[in-house]
Design a protein around this motif. Structure first.
Motif, PDB file in Angstrom:
ATOM      1  N   THR A 106       0.846  -1.193   0.000  1.00 56.19           N
ATOM      2  CA  THR A 106       0.000   0.000   0.000  1.00 56.19           C
ATOM      3  C   THR A 106       0.881   1.243   0.000  1.00 56.19           C
ATOM      4  N   THR A 140      -3.941  -3.367  -8.978  1.00 58.79           N
ATOM      5  CA  THR A 140      -4.556  -2.570  -7.914  1.00 58.79           C
ATOM      6  C   THR A 140      -5.716  -3.362  -7.328  1.00 58.79           C
ATOM      7  N   GLU A 141      -6.031  -3.072  -6.077  1.00 54.20           N
ATOM      8  CA  GLU A 141      -7.146  -3.736  -5.418  1.00 54.20           C
ATOM      9  C   GLU A 141      -7.802  -2.777  -4.431  1.00 54.20           C
ATOM     10  N   HIS A 144      -5.993  -3.402   1.182  1.00 60.22           N
ATOM     11  CA  HIS A 144      -4.695  -4.054   1.262  1.00 60.22           C
ATOM     12  C   HIS A 144      -4.842  -5.577   1.310  1.00 60.22           C
ATOM     13  N   CYS A 148      -4.901 -10.435  -3.228  1.00 59.91           N
ATOM     14  CA  CYS A 148      -3.502 -10.619  -3.614  1.00 59.91           C
ATOM     15  C   CYS A 148      -3.042 -12.044  -3.313  1.00 59.91           C
ATOM     16  N   VAL A 159      -2.443  -2.811 -13.588  1.00 60.25           N
ATOM     17  CA  VAL A 159      -2.048  -1.411 -13.767  1.00 60.25           C
ATOM     18  C   VAL A 159      -1.346  -1.284 -15.097  1.00 60.25           C
ATOM     19  N   LEU A 181      -0.895   6.996 -10.564  1.00 61.27           N
ATOM     20  CA  LEU A 181      -1.952   6.686  -9.613  1.00 61.27           C
ATOM     21  C   LEU A 181      -2.012   7.799  -8.577  1.00 61.27           C
ATOM     22  N   ASP A 190      -9.238   5.565   2.366  1.00 66.59           N
ATOM     23  CA  ASP A 190     -10.033   5.334   1.170  1.00 66.59           C
ATOM     24  C   ASP A 190     -11.384   6.026   1.308  1.00 66.59           C
ATOM     25  N   GLN A 196      -3.340   3.905  -2.224  1.00 69.54           N
ATOM     26  CA  GLN A 196      -3.352   2.982  -3.363  1.00 69.54           C
ATOM     27  C   GLN A 196      -2.851   1.623  -2.897  1.00 69.54           C
ATOM     28  N   HIS A 197      -3.698   0.618  -3.089  1.00 66.86           N
ATOM     29  CA  HIS A 197      -3.356  -0.736  -2.675  1.00 66.86           C
ATOM     30  C   HIS A 197      -2.911  -1.527  -3.905  1.00 66.86           C
ATOM     31  N   LEU A 198      -1.669  -1.945  -3.896  1.00 68.87           N
ATOM     32  CA  LEU A 198      -1.094  -2.663  -5.022  1.00 68.87           C
ATOM     33  C   LEU A 198      -0.890  -4.120  -4.659  1.00 68.87           C
TER      34      LEU A 198
END
Length: 252
Positions: A106, A140-141, A144, A148, A159, A181, A190, A196-198
């Motif tokens: 994140t 992205t999601e 967190h 994943c 992305v 992003l 959020d 941004q949750h990657l």
């Protein structure tokens, strides 16, 4: 005129009259001067205005658990924890060809950041004998680590700046076009633009092949790993891959 001669009453009267006139003129001048000064003060005035100027703060931070954030400024940073060590859902040091492991990351601004901002993937660096075999994707999601993992990776959103749809080698240049992003100020929560949750997915070989018993991609991945092993048979050190994200502040 003799200075010692006595002054006649007429002369004395004239001298007194002239003295009174001079005093009157002087007095009038003083009065006129005061009057002029008062008039000017009534028709002029001042207004003062000033402003305070300083720079705002912008700091990009990362979190491997979604709650604890740090600067992770890299090898040149001041903190002992210079790079965020990603926690993959499977042991990334005991991979088999074609296997994919997933790790959440994140990214947000710091709590004292005054500005929102954006970031892109700035570079990917790999060191080790499998640097030419590993490929990656970045998704992205919504939260967190929500999806994943291999079990729910189908719900992730790729992305566009993170690599080609088929996966990018960890030692290849980034695509020329990047789409940033967004992140909010003060480590805003959020929804976007907050954090941004990657999800970073790494495959030993190309992007995971299909589940067919005999698959050309599977065979190619195994051959690629065997070649890498043969090129450095005594190198037992794990291959290190480092992703560098670069952020820029924006006006809010």
């Amino acid at each position: 005129m003799n200075a010692n001669a006595p002054i006649t009453p007429d002369v004395q009267l004239k001298q007194q009259e002239r003295s009174r006139k001079r005093k009157a003129i002087l007095a009038g001048g003083v009065v006129l001067g005061l009057g002029a000064a008062a008039t000017l003060a009534a028709w002029s005035d001042d207004v003062f205005a000033d402003g305070l100027f300083n720079t705002g703060a912008f700091e990009l931070q990362g979190s491997t658990n979604g709650t604890t954030f740090a600067d992770y400024d890299g090898p040149a940073g001041p903190d002992p924890a210079e790079t965020a060590r990603l926690s993959f859902n499977l042991d990334s040091e005991t991979m088999t060809p074609s296997q994919t492991v997933y790790a959440p990351l994140t990214i947000a601004t710091s709590l004292d950041s005054d500005h929102a901002g954006s970031f892109t993937l700035d570079s990917v660096e790999a060191a080790g004998k499998y640097a030419g075999v590993l490929t990656y994707r970045i998704f992205t999601e919504p939260t967190h680590g929500a999806n994943c993992s291999a079990a729910s990776a189908g719900n992730l959103s790729l992305v566009t700046w993170a690599g080609l749809p088929t996966g990018s080698p960890v030692n290849s240049p980034l695509p020329p076009v990047t789409l940033p992003l967004q992140v909010g100020a003060n480590q805003a929560a959020d929804p976007v633009p907050g954090r941004q949750h990657l999800c970073i997915a790494v495959t030993l070989g190309a992007v995971p092949p299909t589940a067919l018993p005999v698959d050309p991609v599977r065979i190619a991945n195994q051959l690629a790993v065997e070649v890498a092993d043969a090129a450095a048979p005594t190198d037992e050190n794990p291959t290190t891959v480092t992703w560098v994200f670069n952020g820029q502040s924006t006006d809010i």
